[in-house]
Structures are given as structure tokens and as C-alpha cells.
Design a protein around this motif. Structure first.
Motif, PDB file in Angstrom:
ATOM      1  N   SER A 265      40.969  48.391  47.444  1.00 18.69           N
ATOM      2  CA  SER A 265      41.265  48.007  48.588  1.00 18.69           C
ATOM      3  C   SER A 265      39.961  48.374  49.621  1.00 18.69           C
ATOM      4  N   GLU A 267      36.950  47.816  51.597  1.00 20.30           N
ATOM      5  CA  GLU A 267      36.274  46.635  52.301  1.00 20.30           C
ATOM      6  C   GLU A 267      34.944  45.901  51.501  1.00 20.30           C
ATOM      7  N   ARG A 320      41.112  39.722  50.602  1.00 19.64           N
ATOM      8  CA  ARG A 320      39.786  40.140  50.997  1.00 19.64           C
ATOM      9  C   ARG A 320      38.617  39.873  49.969  1.00 19.64           C
ATOM     10  N   GLU A 323      38.098  35.936  49.543  1.00 17.20           N
ATOM     11  CA  GLU A 323      37.439  35.555  50.709  1.00 17.20           C
ATOM     12  C   GLU A 323      35.837  35.777  50.525  1.00 17.20           C
ATOM     13  N   THR A 324      35.538  36.716  50.018  1.00 15.70           N
ATOM     14  CA  THR A 324      34.153  37.249  49.446  1.00 15.70           C
ATOM     15  C   THR A 324      33.679  36.169  48.357  1.00 15.70           C
TER      16      THR A 324
END
Ligand SMILES: NC(=O)c1ccc[n+]([C@@H]2O[C@H](COP(=O)([O-])OP(=O)(O)OC[C@H]3O[C@@H](n4cnc5c(N)ncnc54)[C@H](O)[C@@H]3O)[C@@H](O)[C@H]2O)c1
Length: 449
Positions: A265, A267, A320, A323-324
């Protein structure tokens, strides 16, 4: 984890007692062992309607070393008992054609061996030319789910929908459903969406040459996934929380891979995963989002911390990281993502509004991300486990656990390896024609079936 009741029911005295009392008789399932034949006996192949897949099916079975018994319903009575029954039910025009489905399946299924496989191939109801055709196509779903509930002795029935122009990717999914890899997949439906599937030359190591990352791999299902991907030839990076570091190192050593201690979790989790895979192993091909948590409470008693932690780990982190991954030049060559959802996200579960919401979210994410990975020739799918024998389910109170593990057509819980086999398949080129799908590994759990 052991299932003492299944072991008892399969002992000499247990067989007699459970039969006389009409108690559940869970079978010992046929599971995949490297090097074993695809099927332990011949397959019967038939068609109903103007099927377009019969020749292709027969050819791919022969390629896989399977003896194909006959194409006609009349011949089914002769010969060795089949280990699989395959029906090409493409080309149905209306409910009248279903009589042909019944006429073929009834005698063939009657002679099916233990741990047998029934696989029906059909057209998707969407895109039918008339309401009658849509009815016949949709009818297969109810029919196959019912066959799955009638079968005994560890046999399963599943439905594969094959839209036009996806036929080239048929071999991998057919092999999966017939093999011991799908032991705990029952009463399910998968729709092909592309023609990119390709059966590996090296059957024992279909993931050779790939680098795979598995999150939440220090124990349970994640550790089983890491072992299965390694067995299938992948170089594996195992990821888990720093607090699980010792167990994680053990798993990494066991699969001769590397460990990455990381809270998914964070970033920067996606970038850390890419950097580790590329710096240590030179590439990244497969990401398995397995890490997940539960923080159960009834909705009315649910505090924001429980809500946010479950949503944060189970779905926000995956979004997330994806997305990366999608933005990275290191994840562009047939990239594959497999997420672990749950039957709770389909059927709902008391005390699990946060968990079921997060797992429902995983399924939505997978469907919407499929076209984005498709642009790079890749795929993304989810596996939704039902009751799996892990430390988590071992902690359930005895009576609740006994009921939960028997409430499915196979009358037993699945093993972590059953989930891992489905994930290894979806991570392979053999499943290249499948994307945006949710495959339940739940023994046809009666909850939300
Ligand atoms: N066991 C079942 O019956 C079952 C059924 C349906 C779905 N699932 C799902 O399968 C997956 C694995 O389940 P399991 O039973 O093996 O669970 P588990 O609790 O035994 O293992 C989960 C692992 O994830 C790790 N983890 C948790 N939060 C993390 C984070 N923020 N960052 C990195 N790692 C983290 C944990 O440390 C643990 O090692 C989960 O997604 C779970 O929701 C399990």
C-alpha cells in the motif's frame, strides 16, 4: 491442512458408513503432477447443432496424446469408460437444438470415470441473431451448472464460450479444463476474447524465460502460487510485509527466487517492484496480486479504520501498482496480471462489507484494465477462491468450518495449490485468449453459484 472427514469417507469402513447414512462422500481429487498424461483415459467428443469446432477439438486432443473415442452418440456405449466428455454446442439456433445436447450428454456422462471432466463449448449469448438463438446459447449455462451439481466422485463440468475468431486460442483452455490443474474448478464459465493463446512447446515448463512477482507470498495461497510458478519455469520474486521477513526468505529460498520486503500500500510500491525485478532478474513479465487482508465487522459496527485498511490493501494498492506497471517500458512484452478476488465479492458475506466491496472492486478493475494490457498483447484476469484450506480457514470454529467446506459440489475445501494452478495457467501464453475474466476456484460453492 488435512480434511479428516474426506480421508475417513474414502477408507473401507468409511465408504460403507457414509453410503448407508447418506452422508457427503468427498472424493480424492485428480490433481496435476508434472509429466502425467493430460487424461487418464480416452475422451468422447460429440456435437449438437451445426458445431464448427468438432474437427479442431479432435485434432487438439490427439496433439495432446488423448485417444478420441468416437464422434457419435450411438457409439458411446462401446469401448473404455471415458475420462472426459466434450461437446461442441456451437451453432445452436434455438431451444429445439438442445435435444441434441441431451441426447449426446446423457449416455456419455453416465459412463464417465472418477475425477472425469465434462466440457461444453458454446457461443456467447451476446451477439445472437434472434431471441431463440440467445435462449439456446444461454440455456447451456444453466445446463452445465446443473450437470456439475449432479456429478459425483470428483468429476467436474464447465462451459467454455468461443466467439468467432477466437478459435485459435482454444487449445490452452481446453487442456486446462481437462487436466488435474482444474481439479477444484467446477460449474464455471469462461469466455475467450482473443486469438492470442498458444500452448507451450515445453509442457513441463510453460513459464520458462519469464520473471514473475507474487505479493503476499510469505505464507498461505501466495506461497503456493510462488512454488507453482517456479515449478512451471518462472523466476519468482516474492513480496510481503517486512514483519513476515523470515517466512518470506524461506519461501524465496525454496523457489530459488528473491525476496522483496514491501508494504504494497506504499505510494512507490509499483516502482519498487519494477526496480527489483529488472535490477535482479533483467525483466518483468507476470504480476500476481495475491496480498489481501480481512477486518470483519457488521456494517453498522464497522469503524473507518477497518474500512480503509481493507480497501487500501485489497484494491487501492492493486490499482496504483497497475498504473505504474502500465506506464513502464519494462512491462510491455505480453505482460500478464492475475489478481486474487474472492467468492465473497460475488455472493456477499455477512460481516464482510469492506472485504466484499474490495474484492468486487478487483473484478471491476480486471474487466476495465483488460483492453489496456491487450494493447501490449497481454492479459489481466482474476481468480475468485471459495473455501480454501489455509491457516485463515483453519482458525474458524469447528462447526462453521465443517459446514463451509462441504457447501460445494465437490463436498470439500480446495487446497492453496488449486488456486495456484489456475493462476499459473492464467499467467501463461496458453491462456493468452482469456482476458478480463473472473475464474472461480470454489468447487462450485453453493453460495452465489
Ligand atoms: N483462504 C481462503 O479461503 C481465501 C478465500 C478467498 C480469497 N482469498 C484471498 O486469497 C489471498 C491470500 O489469502 P490467504 O488465505 O493465503 O491469506 P494469508 O493471510 O494467509 O496471507 C496473506 C499474505 O499477504 C500479506 N500481506 C497483507 N498485507 C500486505 C501488504 N500491505 N503488503 C504486502 N503483503 C501483505 C500477509 O503478510 C500474508 O503473508 C487474499 O487476497 C485473500 O483475500 C483467500
Amino acid at each position: 491442512m488435512s480434511d479428516w472427514y474426506r480421508d475417513f469417507a474414502n477408507s473401507g469402513v468409511g465408504t460403507t458408513i457414509t453410503r448407508q447414512l447418506g452422508l457427503p462422500r468427498p472424493a480424492v481429487l485428480r490433481r496435476y503432477e508434472p509429466g502425467q498424461p493430460l487424461l487418464p483415459g480416452p475422451a468422447v467428443v460429440g456435437s449438437a447443432g451445426a458445431g464448427r469446432l468438432g474437427n479442431r477439438l479432435t485434432a487438439l486432443l490427439r496433439d495432446a496424446g488423448v485417444a478420441v473415442q468416437s464422434l457419435g452418440a450411438a457409439d458411446v456405449e462401446d469401448g473404455e469408460r471415458p475420462a472426459a466428455v466434450l461437446l461442441d454446442a456451437t451453432g445452436l439456433t434455438g431451444p429445439g437444438d438442445l435435444a441434441g445436447v441431451h441426447a449426446f450428454l446423457a449416455p456419455a456422462v453416465k459412463r464417465l470415470r472418477r475425477s472425469g471432466r465434462v466440457l461444453v463449448l458454446g457461443d456467447p449469448p451476446t451477439g445472437a441473431e434472434s431471441p431463440a438463438q440467445a435462449a439456446a446459447r444461454q440455456a447451456l449455462d444453466g445446463l452445465v451448472r446443473s450437470v456439475a451439481k449432479e456429478l459425483r466422485d470428483g468429476s467436474t463440468a464447465n462451459l467454455l464460450l468461443v466467439p468467432a475468431r477466437t478459435e485459435e486460442s482454444l487449445a490452452g483452455p481446453v487442456r486446462f479444463f481437462l487436466s488435474g490443474r482444474s481439479a477444484y474448478v467446477d460449474g464455471q464459465q469462461v469466455t475467450l476474447s482473443g486469438a492470442a493463446g498458444d500452448v507451450a512447446q515445453d509442457e513441463l515448463r510453460p513459464l520458462a524465460g519469464t520473471v514473475a512477482v507474487v505479493t503476499g507470498a510469505a505464507r498461505g495461497i501466495g506461497a503456493a502460487i510462488a512454488r507453482t510458478l517456479h515449478r512451471d519455469g518462472a523466476v519468482v520474486v516474492v513480496v510481503d510485509l517486512p514483519s513476515a521477513g523470515d517466512h518470506l526468505a524461506e519461501v524465496a529460498n525454496g523457489v530459488r527466487g528473491t525476496a522483496l520486503q514491501l508494504d504494497i500500500s506504499r505510494e512507490d510500491a509499483g516502482q519498487r517492484i519494477i526496480d527489483h525485478a529488472v535490477q535482479r532478474h533483467g525483466r518483468l513479465d507476470i504480476v500476481v496480486h495475491n496480498a489481501g487482508i480481512t477486518r470483519d465487522k457488521l456494517l453498522v459496527n464497522m469503524d473507518p479504520a477497518r474500512w480503509e485498511s481493507v480497501i487500501g490493501v485489497n484494491i487501492a494498492a492493486q490499482l496504483r501498482i497497475n498504473e505504474t506497471l502500465l506506464a513502464s517500458e519494462h512491462f510491455r512484452t505480453t505482460p500478464r496480471i492475475v489478481s486474487v478476488a474472492s467468492t465473497s465479492g460475488i455472493a456477499g458475506n455477512r460481516g464482510q462489507t469492506n472485504y466484499a466491496a474490495s474484492k468486487g472492486g478487483v473484478m471491476g478493475m480486471v474487466r476495465a484494465t483488460a483492453p489496456l494490457l491487450g494493447a501490449h498483447g497481454g492479459s489481466i484476469n482474476a481468480v475468485a477462491p471459495g473455501f480454501i484450506e489455509t491457516e485463515m480457514t483453519a482458525r474458524m470454529p469447528f462447526a462453521t468450518r465443517e459446514v463451509a467446506r462441504r457447501l460445494n459440489s465437490l463436498q470439500q475445501g480446495g487446497q492453496p495449490t488449486d488456486v495456484a494452478e489456475a493462476i499459473a495457467f492464467l499467467a501463461s501464453d496458453a491462456a493468452g485468449g482469456i482476458s478480463g475474466e473472473v475464474l472461480r476456484v470454489c468447487g462450485q460453492n453453493l453460495v452465489g453459484a
